[in-house]
Design a protein around this motif. Structure first.
Motif, mmCIF file in Angstrom:
data_model
loop_
_atom_site.group_PDB
_atom_site.id
_atom_site.type_symbol
_atom_site.label_atom_id
_atom_site.label_comp_id
_atom_site.label_asym_id
_atom_site.label_seq_id
_atom_site.Cartn_x
_atom_site.Cartn_y
_atom_site.Cartn_z
ATOM 1 N N ALA A 167 0.828 -1.208 0.000
ATOM 2 C CA ALA A 167 0.000 0.000 0.000
ATOM 3 C C ALA A 167 0.861 1.256 0.000
ATOM 4 O O ALA A 167 0.537 2.252 -0.667
ATOM 5 N N ASP A 168 1.948 1.214 0.737
ATOM 6 C CA ASP A 168 2.871 2.349 0.812
ATOM 7 C C ASP A 168 3.420 2.684 -0.569
ATOM 8 O O ASP A 168 3.345 3.837 -1.031
ATOM 9 N N TYR A 169 3.965 1.683 -1.247
ATOM 10 C CA TYR A 169 4.552 1.930 -2.562
ATOM 11 C C TYR A 169 3.491 2.251 -3.610
ATOM 12 O O TYR A 169 3.720 3.058 -4.515
ATOM 13 N N TRP A 170 2.344 1.631 -3.489
ATOM 14 C CA TRP A 170 1.273 1.911 -4.449
ATOM 15 C C TRP A 170 0.789 3.355 -4.320
ATOM 16 O O TRP A 170 0.570 4.043 -5.324
ATOM 17 N N ALA A 171 0.639 3.825 -3.092
ATOM 18 C CA ALA A 171 0.112 5.173 -2.869
ATOM 19 C C ALA A 171 1.129 6.255 -3.217
ATOM 20 O O ALA A 171 0.759 7.323 -3.721
ATOM 21 N N ALA A 172 2.406 5.995 -2.959
ATOM 22 C CA ALA A 172 3.429 7.031 -3.151
ATOM 23 C C ALA A 172 4.447 6.640 -4.224
ATOM 24 O O ALA A 172 5.605 7.041 -4.161
ATOM 25 N N TRP A 173 4.007 5.876 -5.213
ATOM 26 C CA TRP A 173 4.924 5.376 -6.242
ATOM 27 C C TRP A 173 5.653 6.503 -6.964
ATOM 28 O O TRP A 173 6.865 6.439 -7.184
ATOM 29 N N PRO B 100 10.573 8.916 -9.122
ATOM 30 C CA PRO B 100 10.203 10.064 -9.964
ATOM 31 C C PRO B 100 10.240 9.701 -11.444
ATOM 32 O O PRO B 100 11.043 8.867 -11.878
ATOM 33 N N ASP B 101 9.374 10.342 -12.196
ATOM 34 C CA ASP B 101 9.298 10.103 -13.635
ATOM 35 C C ASP B 101 10.626 10.463 -14.290
ATOM 36 O O ASP B 101 11.214 11.502 -14.000
ATOM 37 N N ALA B 102 11.084 9.603 -15.182
ATOM 38 C CA ALA B 102 12.353 9.856 -15.869
ATOM 39 C C ALA B 102 12.301 11.123 -16.706
ATOM 40 O O ALA B 102 13.336 11.718 -17.015
ATOM 41 N N SER B 103 11.093 11.555 -17.067
ATOM 42 C CA SER B 103 10.963 12.766 -17.879
ATOM 43 C C SER B 103 11.393 14.007 -17.107
ATOM 44 O O SER B 103 11.701 15.033 -17.699
ATOM 45 N N CYS B 104 11.416 13.915 -15.760
ATOM 46 C CA CYS B 104 11.840 15.063 -14.957
ATOM 47 C C CYS B 104 13.267 15.452 -15.296
ATOM 48 O O CYS B 104 13.605 16.623 -15.423
ATOM 49 N N LYS B 105 14.127 14.441 -15.452
ATOM 50 C CA LYS B 105 15.522 14.718 -15.777
ATOM 51 C C LYS B 105 15.632 15.336 -17.159
ATOM 52 O O LYS B 105 16.392 16.270 -17.389
#
Length: 217
Positions: free
Chosen positions: A190-196, A201-206
């Motif tokens: 649940a932790d990883y699902w909620a805050a995935w 972070p999306d690779a597009s950020c870089k």
């Protein structure tokens, strides 16, 4: 230069947490794999070991991402030192609880193990509530505070289930350990699902940050 100094300070404080976590993991495997004269591998301790590792991965990963977003590369508030000390104290206490968990792997100590997990989650809720209450004006802080709020919710939902397991199986260690391990697994999922998106972070950020940098001929 100033950014590097701040980054060095943050890393030096968070490294304390990493060291104690490493000691806890080492102790856990020492408790799981005993010498030949002491019985060798203690398979009965596997559910508790898995619970510990699941919690360590989620908490350590969360600490790294929180430190990265909240303090780097440039802290967005002038009082970052105060909050860094608060985080350092909180993470050190949590690391100490992880070490306690590592020493509580035997099935005969299953109640101590699970009550320690409950204490860990309660303490994390208190820390998260404190950080969430007194921060949040900037975009960088909002990102990590959103994740912290999710952690608080997930932990608050997990605590009653673990408490119910402890009360439902007072004289059945194996069932208590097994159900508690399942609850911890569900909590981590649940932790990883909620805050995935916060954890990964999306690779597009870089790519976007690279595109916004000025290009020189």
């Amino acid at each position: 230069m100033c950014e590097k100094k701040i980054e060095s300070v943050v890393k030096s404080f968070t490294s304390i947490y990493a060291v104690v976590i490493a000691l806890a993991i080492s102790e856990a495997f020492m408790q799981f794999v005993l010498g030949p004269d002491a019985g060798g591998i203690q398979w009965a301790r596997l559910p508790s070991l898995c619970s510990l590792l699941l919690l360590v991965v989620a908490f350590y990963h969360g600490m790294l991402r929180h430190s990265c977003e909240f303090y780097g590369p440039t802290p967005s508030h002038h009082h970052y030192g105060m909050w860094l000390l608060v985080d350092c104290l909180a993470f050190t206490v949590e690391a100490a609880l992880f070490f306690t968990l590592a020493r509580s792997l035997p099935v005969t100590l299953w109640k101590q193990f699970n009550w320690t997990v409950v204490a860990l989650l309660c303490f994390d809720v208190l820390w998260g509530s404190l950080i969430w209450k007194f921060n949040g004006p900037t975009k960088a802080e909002t990102k990590t505070l959103n994740a912290i709020s999710l952690w608080v919710i997930v932990n608050l939902c997990t605590i009653p289930f673990l408490t119910a397991v402890l009360l439902a199986f007072p004289n059945s260690p194996w069932w208590g350990v097994s159900f508690a391990a399942f609850v911890v697994l569900a909590r981590t999922v649940a932790d990883y699902w909620a805050a995935w998106s916060f954890y990964f972070p999306d690779a597009s950020c870089k790519a976007n940050s690279t595109e916004t940098q000025p290009r020189h001929p």
